[in-house]
Design an enzyme around this catalytic site. Structure first.
Site, short mmCIF file in Angstrom:
data_model
loop_
_atom_site.label_atom_id
_atom_site.label_comp_id
_atom_site.label_asym_id
_atom_site.label_seq_id
_atom_site.Cartn_x
_atom_site.Cartn_y
_atom_site.Cartn_z
N ASP A 12 1.29 -1.45 0.72
CA ASP A 12 -0.37 -0.12 -0.02
C ASP A 12 0.83 1.31 -0.17
O ASP A 12 1.00 1.79 0.76
CB ASP A 12 -0.76 0.22 1.08
N GLU A 14 1.46 5.05 0.07
CA GLU A 14 2.02 6.82 0.29
C GLU A 14 1.98 7.37 -0.99
O GLU A 14 3.28 7.30 -0.86
CB GLU A 14 1.66 6.75 1.59
N ASP A 112 -2.48 1.69 -6.89
CA ASP A 112 -0.73 0.90 -6.30
C ASP A 112 -0.22 0.79 -7.49
O ASP A 112 0.79 1.49 -8.00
CB ASP A 112 -0.86 0.61 -5.40
N HIS A 173 -4.27 5.64 5.94
CA HIS A 173 -3.68 6.35 5.14
C HIS A 173 -2.26 6.38 5.48
O HIS A 173 -1.44 7.23 5.19
CB HIS A 173 -4.40 7.93 5.05
N ASP A 178 -2.36 0.55 7.09
CA ASP A 178 -3.28 0.00 6.14
C ASP A 178 -2.71 -1.21 5.57
O ASP A 178 -3.63 -2.20 5.35
CB ASP A 178 -3.17 0.70 4.12
P1 AMP Z 1 -4.85 5.07 1.12
O1 AMP Z 1 -3.25 4.23 0.34
O2 AMP Z 1 -5.76 5.34 1.10
O3 AMP Z 1 -4.42 5.71 2.09
O4 AMP Z 1 -4.04 5.96 -0.60
C1 AMP Z 1 -2.93 6.42 -0.70
C2 AMP Z 1 -2.47 8.00 -1.42
O5 AMP Z 1 -3.71 8.22 -1.88
C3 AMP Z 1 -2.39 9.03 -0.61
O6 AMP Z 1 -1.24 8.66 -0.54
C4 AMP Z 1 -2.34 10.28 -1.28
O7 AMP Z 1 -1.17 10.84 -2.01
C5 AMP Z 1 -3.65 9.76 -2.25
N1 AMP Z 1 -5.42 10.33 -0.90
C6 AMP Z 1 -6.15 9.12 -0.60
N2 AMP Z 1 -7.19 9.58 -0.26
C7 AMP Z 1 -6.58 11.37 -0.38
C8 AMP Z 1 -7.47 12.37 -0.46
N3 AMP Z 1 -8.98 12.22 0.50
N4 AMP Z 1 -6.90 13.56 -1.57
C9 AMP Z 1 -6.63 13.44 -2.22
N5 AMP Z 1 -5.25 12.87 -1.89
C10 AMP Z 1 -5.33 11.23 -1.23
MG MG Z 2 -3.19 3.47 2.13
MG MG Z 3 -4.50 2.45 -0.41
#
Ligand code: AMP
Ligand code: MG
Ligand code: MG
Length: 289
Positions: A12, A14, A112, A173, A178
């Site tokens: 996952d 970021e 991803d 996040h 995650d």
């Molecule tokens: P996640 O695995 O859901 O934590 O998201 C992976 C990446 O997507 C994060 O590190 C952000 O770069 C982008 N991301 C996730 N949610 C948002 C959001 N609400 N607004 C902007 N970018 C986001």
């Molecule tokens: Mg994440």
């Molecule tokens: Mg993710």
């Protein structure tokens, strides 16, 4: 043929972000994985590293708030290429790349590996076509969830966790948290009979153009294949030889299909043939009565 995997590498990323559209190029800032074995019902190992973004080195406040990743976490971290090589070595160390009990990457959604990894490879001047296959076909756990929990919609990680009766542990996040939560979902889904087969492959349009040599009899044509899909190859070959090309084979005779195209090295030679070429060849091989 479909293979059900027992060893799952949860991944996952970021990445750099801001409200609305992300910076261009978006860059990975955390590269975590959790390895689980569904037969042993346990965590086997974890991989964790921050990654230093080079195109937009300064994290936005929004990004730090969303992910909890601070400027000082990434400022002293290695760049993507180095972390990627370490991740690959970690996979190799666990013998996940092949053999009798290979592993597969599991992500929550397709972003991803379908978007972020190709974007990062381009930004780091690495060819996505040359990254090992394990990074180019994967399991999207949302698809396994929807299939197993018929009727339940796989909106996001918190909804899926709660549907499975699991608490969200740690900070949503944050990549490593995650991964741990996705790992717990995978184990819960396996416990109710889910099987883990590849759901998604990297889209042919994500690969860079592939230089090829097409051979038809004595004729040769140097071409650049823009999309690694069989209809695109046949169309390109038909244009190059001004005839309707029906098939392509490698020099050792393997019939080219989309899967073979995904693995084909740059500069390969392919033998192409039209229906008429094939009929003439078949005629030549059949002795007259
Ligand atoms: P996640 O695995 O859901 O934590 O998201 C992976 C990446 O997507 C994060 O590190 C952000 O770069 C982008 N991301 C996730 N949610 C948002 C959001 N609400 N607004 C902007 N970018 C986001
Ligand atoms: Mg994440
Ligand atoms: Mg993710």
């Amino acid at each position: 043929m479909t293979t059900s995997f027992n060893r799952l590498v949860i991944l996952d990323f970021e990445a750099t972000c801001q409200p609305g559209t992300p910076p261009t190029p978006q860059e990975i800032i955390e590269f975590p994985s959790v390895l689980i074995d569904l037969r042993e019902e346990g965590f086997i190992d974890e991989f964790e590293s921050f990654v230093r973004p080079v195109h937009h080195p300064q994290l936005s406040e929004f990004c730090t708030e969303l992910t909890s990743i601070r400027q000082e976490d990434v400022a002293s971290a290695p760049v993507f290429s180095e972390v990627f090589d370490r991740h690959l070595a970690w996979l190799q160390g666990h013998h996940l790349l092949g053999g009798e009990d290979p592993g597969v990457i599991v992500t929550c959604g397709d972003w991803d590996l379908s978007t972020m990894l190709p974007v990062q490879c381009r930004a780091s001047e690495r060819s996505i076509a040359e990254v090992p296959r394990i990074y180019r076909r994967w399991i999207n756990i949302k698809k396994i969830f929807s299939k197993t929990r018929r009727g339940a919609k796989a909106f996001g990680m918190p909804t899926m966790l709660s549907n499975l009766g699991l608490e969200l542990v740690g900070r949503h996040h944050r990549g490593i948290d995650d991964c741990r939560n996705i790992a717990r979902m995978a184990q819960a889904l396996a416990a109710v009979g889910a099987s883990f087969e590849v759901t998604t492959s990297l889209s042919p349009s994500r690969y860079p153009p592939l230089p090829l040599v097409l051979a038809r009899g004595e004729q040769r044509r140097h071409v650049n294949l823009s999309k690694r899909a069989l209809p695109t190859l046949l169309g390109l070959a038909s244009g190059a030889f001004r005839d309707s090309i029906a098939e392509a084979r490698t020099l050792d005779g393997a019939l080219v299909d989309d899967e073979l195209l995904a693995e084909l090295p740059s500069g390969s030679q392919l033998e192409v043939a039209s229906k008429r070429d094939l009929a003439a060849r078949a005629g030549a091989e059949t002795p007259p009565e």
